[in-house]
Design an enzyme around this catalytic site. Structure first.
Site, PDB file in Angstrom:
ATOM      1  N   LYS A 182       0.793  -1.195  -0.235  1.00 43.14           N
ATOM      2  CA  LYS A 182       0.009  -0.214   0.158  1.00 43.14           C
ATOM      3  C   LYS A 182       0.983   1.268  -0.039  1.00 43.14           C
ATOM      4  O   LYS A 182       2.096   1.238   0.058  1.00 43.14           O
ATOM      5  CB  LYS A 182      -0.775  -0.061   1.082  1.00 43.14           C
ATOM      6  CG  LYS A 182      -2.075  -1.348   1.167  1.00 43.14           C
ATOM      7  CD  LYS A 182      -2.867  -1.107  -0.029  1.00 43.14           C
ATOM      8  CE  LYS A 182      -3.744  -2.240  -0.542  1.00 43.14           C
ATOM      9  NZ  LYS A 182      -4.388  -3.190   0.329  1.00 43.14           N
TER      10      LYS A 182
HETATM   11  C1  LIG Z   1      -5.657  -4.107   0.871  1.00 42.84           C
HETATM   12  C2  LIG Z   1      -7.210  -4.158   0.773  1.00 42.84           C
HETATM   13  C3  LIG Z   1      -7.605  -4.408   1.837  1.00 42.84           C
HETATM   14  C4  LIG Z   1      -7.464  -4.874   2.907  1.00 42.84           C
HETATM   15  O1  LIG Z   1      -6.325  -4.282   3.886  1.00 42.84           O
HETATM   16  P1  LIG Z   1      -5.583  -5.223   4.858  1.00 42.84           P
HETATM   17  O2  LIG Z   1      -4.672  -4.141   5.813  1.00 42.84           O
HETATM   18  O3  LIG Z   1      -4.554  -6.208   4.216  1.00 42.84           O
HETATM   19  O4  LIG Z   1      -6.581  -5.752   5.746  1.00 42.84           O
HETATM   20  C5  LIG Z   1      -9.133  -3.778   1.787  1.00 42.84           C
HETATM   21  N1  LIG Z   1      -9.789  -3.407   0.595  1.00 42.84           N
HETATM   22  C6  LIG Z   1      -8.797  -3.099  -0.397  1.00 42.84           C
HETATM   23  C7  LIG Z   1      -9.592  -2.426  -1.625  1.00 42.84           C
HETATM   24  C8  LIG Z   1      -7.474  -3.581  -0.441  1.00 42.84           C
HETATM   25  O5  LIG Z   1      -6.956  -3.222  -1.595  1.00 42.84           O
END
Ligand SMILES: *Cc1c(COP(=O)(O)O)cnc(C)c1O
Length: 377
Positions: A182
């Site tokens: 991210k």
């Molecule tokens: C990565 C992601 C999540 C989940 O995030 P985590 O921190 O891994 O729980 C939720 N929604 C979207 C659109 C994502 O890309």
């Protein structure tokens, strides 16, 4: 042959120094660094409260729990998202109700939400796909009309704005992810922002066993007994995570500028070759989390393999969620239910896009993607 990784994080000397300092402190769990990150993250987003947690998934789950969402309730989500979005609804015992995408951006089609609202509907979770915000103004109007709450899935969108609004401005809460790929990361982590005092207080309890005093409260003050007020979970962000995030947050605009330059170069080159990709709205600043191109129909999987063979890391974000086995089986969903999400899911290819890409790498990616697309037409 060279290999261009799909993603390389942006953790460097500043983060290594910050985390080393934390490891030399008495506090490695939730303490002063977590508080500092929460304060800076809330300030960046213009929100009143930030609650640091261990992932987007647990953060969004806690918000739904705080709202009392459970069996018999329905929550609206786009079919074009990561599985975490519907899964948190399922973990509450509630039912995800899917909505198709708009063709231009891949975001939830706001014109198709109202027909899915029933007397059981309690909330909407729009997703800011690839970092470009869904139409929050329209979603807020609908939510107010029907008495629904809105939780923004801002896992892709820290830096983004639309009509001057950031995630968290036009909803009850927005939830973020600091997972490894991210925009800012601590490996695994998440945060919720909200302007609702009562929700913030409840989330603080829910992230830590429902306990009235955290370990840091007890450490920094004279001894006080804690109480368990409600049944909570274990989801508190640690100072190790927070110390990795603080320097990345401080550089976030600088990092965004570089990502935006790369995206503009991609957009210009692909437009010239008539390669399709999601549009960038003129009323928006996209967070620039992922760059995806849409392959010719029926050619996506062979193009994925061809790009990998030429050393380019690729990903699929995402195949339409309702067509995955679990949702087909338990909700009777099938091909044709959400045609736009399905088409995007069948054609999308995410290509490398991050500040560490060199000029040569960017040009190699462009050249290779264009040639591969042309050879498959
Ligand atoms: C990565 C992601 C999540 C989940 O995030 P985590 O921190 O891994 O729980 C939720 N929604 C979207 C659109 C994502 O890309």
């Amino acid at each position: 042959m060279k290999k261009i990784e799909f993603y390389r994080h942006n953790i460097g000397e500043q983060e290594i120094k910050a985390v080393t300092e934390t490891l030399q402190n008495i506090f490695i769990t939730t303490g002063p660094k977590t508080r500092l990150f929460e304060k800076e993250f809330a300030a960046y987003l213009g929100a009143k409260h930030c609650i640091g947690v261990t992932s987007w998934t647990i953060g969004a789950f806690l918000v739904l729990k705080a709202w009392g969402i459970g069996p018999g309730d329905e929550v609206i989500v786009p079919a074009m998202t990561f599985i975490a979005t519907p899964n948190v609804i399922l973990h509450c015992g509630a039912t995800p109700v899917f909505v198709d995408s708009e063709r231009s951006t891949g975001n939830i089609d706001v014109n198709k939400i109202e027909e899915k609202i029933s007397p059981r509907t309690k909330a909407i979770i729009p997703v800011h796909l690839y970092g470009q915000m869904a139409d929050m103004t329209a979603i807020r109007t609908l939510a107010q009309k029907h008495g629904l709450r809105v939780l923004e899935d801002a896992a892709h969108c820290i830096e983004g704005t639309r009509n001057g609004h950031r995630p968290g401005h036009l909803s009850e809460a927005a939830c973020f992810s600091f997972y490894a790929t991210k925009n800012i990361t601590c490996g695994e982590g998440g945060a919720i922002v909200t302007n609702d005092d009562e929700l913030a207080e409840k989330l603080h309890l829910l992230r830590f066993h429902g306990m009235s005093k955290s370990a840091a409260n007890r450490y920094y003050q004279t001894y006080q007994h804690w109480d368990m007020e409600i049944l909570g979970y274990k989801a508190n962000m640690t100072d190790i995570q927070a110390s990795l995030l603080v320097p990345q947050l401080e550089r976030i605009e600088e990092t965004w500028k570089r990502k935006n330059e790369i995206c503009r170069r991609y957009e210009e080159a692909f437009r010239a070759e008539r390669i399709e990709f999601p549009v960038s709205l003129t009323d928006s600043k996209p967070a620039r989390h992922l760059f995806t191109v849409w392959a010719p129909r029926g050619k996506r999987d062979s193009i994925l393999v061809a790009l990998q063979e030429k050393g380019i890391g690729v990903a699929v974000n995402f195949r339409a969620v309702h067509l995955l086995s679990f949702f087909r089986k338990h909700f009777g969903l099938k091909s044709g239910d959400f045609p736009v999400a399905e088409e995007i899911g069948d054609r999308t290819i995410s290509i490398p896009m991050y500040p560490k890409l060199s000029h040569e790498e960017i040009e190699y990616i462009l050249d290779t993607v264009i040639k591969t697309f042309q050879s498959k037409e």
